[in-house]
Design a protein around this motif. Structure first.
Motif, PDB file in Angstrom:
ATOM      1  N   UNK A  22      -5.331  -8.938  -1.115  1.00  0.00           N
ATOM      2  CA  UNK A  22      -5.635  -8.887   0.313  1.00  0.00           C
ATOM      3  C   UNK A  22      -5.053  -7.603   0.884  1.00  0.00           C
ATOM      4  N   UNK A  23      -5.848  -6.875   1.633  1.00  0.00           N
ATOM      5  CA  UNK A  23      -5.344  -5.684   2.329  1.00  0.00           C
ATOM      6  C   UNK A  23      -4.541  -6.153   3.536  1.00  0.00           C
ATOM      7  N   UNK A  24      -3.305  -5.668   3.646  1.00  0.00           N
ATOM      8  CA  UNK A  24      -2.441  -6.116   4.743  1.00  0.00           C
ATOM      9  C   UNK A  24      -1.937  -4.976   5.622  1.00  0.00           C
ATOM     10  N   UNK A  25      -2.324  -3.723   5.318  1.00  0.00           N
ATOM     11  CA  UNK A  25      -1.989  -2.600   6.196  1.00  0.00           C
ATOM     12  C   UNK A  25      -3.000  -1.488   5.993  1.00  0.00           C
ATOM     13  N   UNK A  26      -3.331  -0.811   7.091  1.00  0.00           N
ATOM     14  CA  UNK A  26      -4.291   0.293   7.080  1.00  0.00           C
ATOM     15  C   UNK A  26      -3.745   1.444   7.907  1.00  0.00           C
ATOM     16  N   UNK A  27      -4.130   2.668   7.544  1.00  0.00           N
ATOM     17  CA  UNK A  27      -3.933   3.823   8.409  1.00  0.00           C
ATOM     18  C   UNK A  27      -5.085   3.873   9.413  1.00  0.00           C
TER      19      UNK A  27
END
Length: 257
Positions: A198-203
């Protein structure tokens, strides 16, 4: 740990954290050598959090040591061989040897199967994604149109990016602040997301900055250079997870090798 009858209680041992070694040429006492090493900040931050860091060499069969450690840290390093995710190499891709990649993937897989807490940093996060069938953007400026994630300066410079965090995620709990920011130096990033992650942080430009393995007690990957700043929160959270795993044992349904 059990205490001796009618005697003093034994001192609980420190959680042992395996740090995957990196190799590098150095000149020492006038001799050119190749050494196995770890970033001192990883060692220091884990030690001050109550752990005993040990270096795990890039040798075939090192995965059999997972029953000797309570957590695994996979640090930053060279690019991953793109053949491992079914692509030809980009002109600027600078990979390790495929054998070294496979050693690390085997070690990472064994640690996850054993239920150990795992922290992947930069290359470590990318290995976590490739292990689960994901791919990488081999040269991020081709995607984002800028070099802000690895500034093209004469000296080593960290890129700074505000982070958008998934509410309720482990990384959001670690970076409990109003304006979280990454400090990064990378030209590759997650492309196709691996199964079970699961992606949990993005720029702000959409670059994946953190992933977590669903249904695992603590398997976190971050794209930024944790260890290159004074921020110890991620190392301490990882150390806490390793301590809990040591104290309470492996979660039900997960067997140690």
């Amino acid at each position: 740990m059990n205490s001796t009858r009618n005697g003093p209680a034994e001192t609980p041992r420190r959680p042992v954290i395996g740090i995957v070694a990196r190799t590098s040429p150095v000149t020492l006492h006038g001799s050119d050598l190749v050494v196995s090493l770890a970033l001192q900040a990883h060692v220091a931050y884990l030690a001050e959090a109550g752990c005993a860091p040990v270096l795990l060499p890039q040798l075939p069969g090192v995965e059999r040591l997972v029953d000797r450690v309570d957590g695994l840290l996979v640090p930053g390093g060279p690019d991953i061989d793109p053949a491992l995710y079914g692509e030809a190499a980009h002109p600027v891709t600078r990979a390790m040897t495929p054998d070294a990649d496979r050693v690390e993937l085997a070690l990472l897989s064994a640690a996850l199967d054993a239920g150990l807490p795992v922290l992947g940093i930069c290359r470590g996060m990318q290995l976590l994604n490739v292990l689960h069938g994901g791919s990488l953007h081999q040269h991020l400026p081709d995607v984002t149109g800028h070099d802000g994630h690895r500034p093209g300066t004469p000296s080593f410079t960290l890129g700074r990016h505000p982070l958008r965090l998934m509410a309720g995620s482990r990384i959001a709990g670690v970076l409990d602040e109003d304006a979280p920011e990454s400090a990064c130096h990378h030209h590759q990033a997650v492309g196709r997301l691996g199964d079970g992650l699961t992606v949990t942080a993005w720029a702000a430009d959409g670059t994946v900055e953190a992933v977590e393995l669903t249904h695992h007690p603590f398997a976190v990957g971050v794209q930024w250079e944790a260890g290159y700043t004074a921020d110890r929160r991620l190392h301490h959270a990882f150390a806490e997870a390793a301590g809990a795993a040591q104290k309470f044992g492996v979660p039900s349904g997960i067997s140690r090798t």
